[in-house]
Design a protein around this motif. Structure first.
Motif, PDB file in Angstrom:
ATOM      1  N   SER A   1       1.184   3.280  -1.537  1.00  0.00           N
ATOM      2  CA  SER A   1       2.348   2.448  -1.284  1.00  0.00           C
ATOM      3  C   SER A   1       1.860   1.163  -0.615  1.00  0.00           C
ATOM      4  N   PRO A   2       2.682   0.120  -0.586  1.00  0.00           N
ATOM      5  CA  PRO A   2       2.253  -1.119   0.087  1.00  0.00           C
ATOM      6  C   PRO A   2       1.844  -0.878   1.536  1.00  0.00           C
ATOM      7  N   GLU A   3       2.548   0.019   2.230  1.00  0.00           N
ATOM      8  CA  GLU A   3       2.198   0.302   3.631  1.00  0.00           C
ATOM      9  C   GLU A   3       0.834   0.958   3.742  1.00  0.00           C
ATOM     10  N   LEU A   4       0.585   1.949   2.858  1.00  0.00           N
ATOM     11  CA  LEU A   4      -0.711   2.626   2.884  1.00  0.00           C
ATOM     12  C   LEU A   4      -1.840   1.674   2.505  1.00  0.00           C
ATOM     13  N   GLU A   5      -1.571   0.794   1.566  1.00  0.00           N
ATOM     14  CA  GLU A   5      -2.601  -0.170   1.169  1.00  0.00           C
ATOM     15  C   GLU A   5      -2.963  -1.078   2.340  1.00  0.00           C
TER      16      GLU A   5
END
Length: 604
Positions: free
Chosen positions: A434-438
């Motif tokens: 996800s964008p947060e994990l990235e």
């Protein structure tokens, strides 16, 4: 007078033949059981004796008796033919000689434990439940003399006093300042020797590991240190200085670290180091020393638990919550501030461990991402609080300040590597990020690269590496492997420059080669440097092949997919504590079956 001489002569005459008869029987075979025993019965008095007694008006015969005396052969036969009608006769004068040497030795080594019920008149009903029972150690160990100097590796001739003094200086003047002065008030070898043979052996061993001229003493000192640790495990006399000796070994000896810190935690609990904070906050110096040593144990425990996927053995609680208050006491120093900064950092990382566990094959739940961000903010705050707090140290230069930054990047790398849990390699990885994990994953990459840049660009910090404890070596190795895995398996997911990372790793390996040239061959960093160099060679070959293929490919063609390196699948961790393989091939032996230590490498 004539009558008295006659009496003496008469008595001598009647007694002498029996004595002579026993003395002349030189051969046991010619003596019968009855012939060597003289019955205990009154002897008849001769006429001269009777006449003498009558002259004094006393006709009572003298009580002249003879004791029962048996020869050796007869005494051996009497267990075989016990006399059940009369009680046994014990010759107490020979009891000591009759006890077997083995029994005496065993009784001396294993004294009877004595316990007693006690009641402290100063305390009330609200007390520790088990405080009403106490082991009387002095009664249990009557031959122990705590004030006397015990044998150590110097007095037993293992090393000379001159050698020991040189090793003490190596440790005391430099190494001890990396770890916030574990020795505490001990400023001389003599003081250490009086305090603890275990502590003496520890600092000599670590001194030899870092001594250019006395490195040949390492194996000898190490063997003695291990023997003392073994004997200390069951000792009832372990003290605070023994804990110092255990911590010193744990910080620098990778073969024994986990065992040593486990024993240190146990002893610290036995002598109630955790309760010292209450007295320390009231200004008591003894309480201050106890609390300070507990914090050292806490930090050492977390060095070799959290990063290795093991639950810490030392607990949180009032003493950890009150760590900053210790700095407000009159006894606090800058070394204490450095130590407390570590307590604060590891308290955060301990919470990370408790929250996310060690299952590196399962992706973190989306609902836990906000908590991960809070931990990241806590580490940012920690860095802001401590980065400018320390000045140059005359023993270890700018390490106090630079060490804060290095620890910060280690902590960030450990935290952010959680983003890669359960993420498959290759094209399918993009679907799991996800964008947060990235964003979290990229932060981990930046921290890992920052660690390597320090090694490459900071000559002063490179000089610290031959002295810093094992945790630095382990995390440095992890940072390199983390970057190599990301660069070769996840480059298309988080958009990193593979060639740039490989160049940085190459420079790091070259720097480590220079650092370790003069180091003791038993030092862990020597093994790591050699292993990383081999690892880099295996990474560079497929990259070169991929780049050449891309160069010769048609512009209309799609770039080739990231190459697969199946051999790296087996490099899930760097658990140097419990699984240390062959030095020449260590980087190929780590696999997912290792166990808890696998959590060290969160990148799959």
């Amino acid at each position: 007078m004539a009558q008295a001489n006659e009496i003496d002569s008469e008595l001598s005459w009647r007694v002498l033949p029996s004595r002579l008869r026993f003395a002349e029987a030189s051969e046991i075979e010619r003596i019968t059981p009855a012939s060597c025993i003289m019955e205990d019965e009154p002897l008849p008095s001769p006429p001269a004796v009777i006449a003498l007694r009558e002259s004094f008006g006393d006709r009572k015969p003298p009580d002249i008796t003879r004791k029962i005396t048996a020869c050796v052969a007869c005494r051996k036969q009497k267990p075989e033919e016990p006399d059940y009608m009369s009680p046994p006769v014990v010759d107490m004068s020979n009891a000591e000689h009759q006890a077997s040497p083995e029994k005496q030795s065993r009784e001396e080594r294993e004294p009877t434990q004595t316990w007693e019920v006690i009641m402290d008149p100063r305390g009330g009903p609200a007390s520790i439940p088990a405080s009403c029972l106490s082991e009387n150690i002095r009664a249990a160990l009557p031959n122990s003399f705590p004030t006397s100097r015990k044998p150590d590796l110097i007095s037993t001739g293992i090393i000379t006093l001159r050698e020991a003094l040189a090793l003490f200086d190596t440790y005391h003047l430099r190494l001890d300042h990396f770890l916030y002065r574990i020795l505490g008030d001990h400023i001389s070898l003599n003081s250490v020797r009086v305090a603890s043979p275990l502590l003496t052996a520890a600092l000599c061993t670590i001194g030899a590991l870092h001594s250019p001229s006395l490195g040949h003493l390492f194996d000898t000192c190490f063997a003695e240190y291990k023997d003392l640790v073994t004997s200390q495990v069951f000792s009832k006399n372990a003290n605070a200085d023994d804990i110092r000796g255990l911590c010193i070994g744990a910080f620098w000896l990778h073969e024994l670290s986990w065992v040593l810190i486990g024993n240190a935690v146990r002893v610290a609990s036995d002598i109630n180091l955790h309760s010292g904070i209450y007295k320390a906050l009231k200004g008591d110096r003894e309480g201050y020393v106890q609390a300070r040593l507990y914090y050292l144990v806490y930090v050492c425990d977390h060095h070799f638990s959290v990063a290795y996927g093991r639950p810490p053995m030392s607990r949180e609680g009032f003493i950890i919550e009150s760590a900053s208050k210790l700095l407000d006491t009159e006894h606090a120093t800058e070394d204490d501030a450095r130590l407390i900064s570590q307590v604060k950092e590891w308290s955060v990382l301990g919470k990370v461990f408790d929250t996310f566990g060690v299952d590196v094959d399962t992706a973190i739940a989306p609902e836990t991402i906000p908590q991960l961000r809070r931990y990241s903010i806590a580490l940012d705050t920690w860095f802001a609080d401590w980065h400018e707090s320390f000045s140059e140290n005359r023993r270890v230069g700018n390490y106090p300040q630079k060490g804060v930054g290095f620890h910060f990047h280690f902590a960030k790398l450990y935290l952010c590597s959680h983003a890669f849990r359960g993420v498959p390699a290759g094209e399918n990885a993009a679907q799991c990020f996800s964008p947060e994990l990235e964003e979290i994953a990229n932060a981990g990459v930046l921290s890992a690269m920052s660690i390597l840049r320090v090694i490459v660009s900071d000559a002063e910090f490179r000089s610290f590496m031959n002295g810093l404890p094992l945790y630095f070596d382990t995390m440095l190795a992890f940072a390199v492997v983390f970057l190599l895995k990301v660069a070769t398996k996840y480059a298309t997911v988080i958009r990193i420059d593979t060639s740039k990372i490989l160049s940085l790793v190459t420079q790091t390996v070259a720097a480590l080669r220079g650092i370790t040239q003069s180091m003791h061959r038993q030092h862990l960093l020597v093994v790591i440097a050699e292993g990383l160099e081999r690892l880099l060679v295996r990474c560079q070959l497929p990259v070169q092949m991929t780049q050449e293929a891309a160069y010769h490919a048609s512009p209309a063609m799609e770039p080739p997919p990231p190459f697969e390196m199946g051999w790296m699948e087996n490099m899930a961790s760097f658990d140097f504590q419990t699984n240390f393989p062959d030095m020449d091939d260590w980087w190929l032996h780590y696999n997912s079956s290792i166990g808890p230590g696998r959590a060290m490498g969160h990148v799959v």
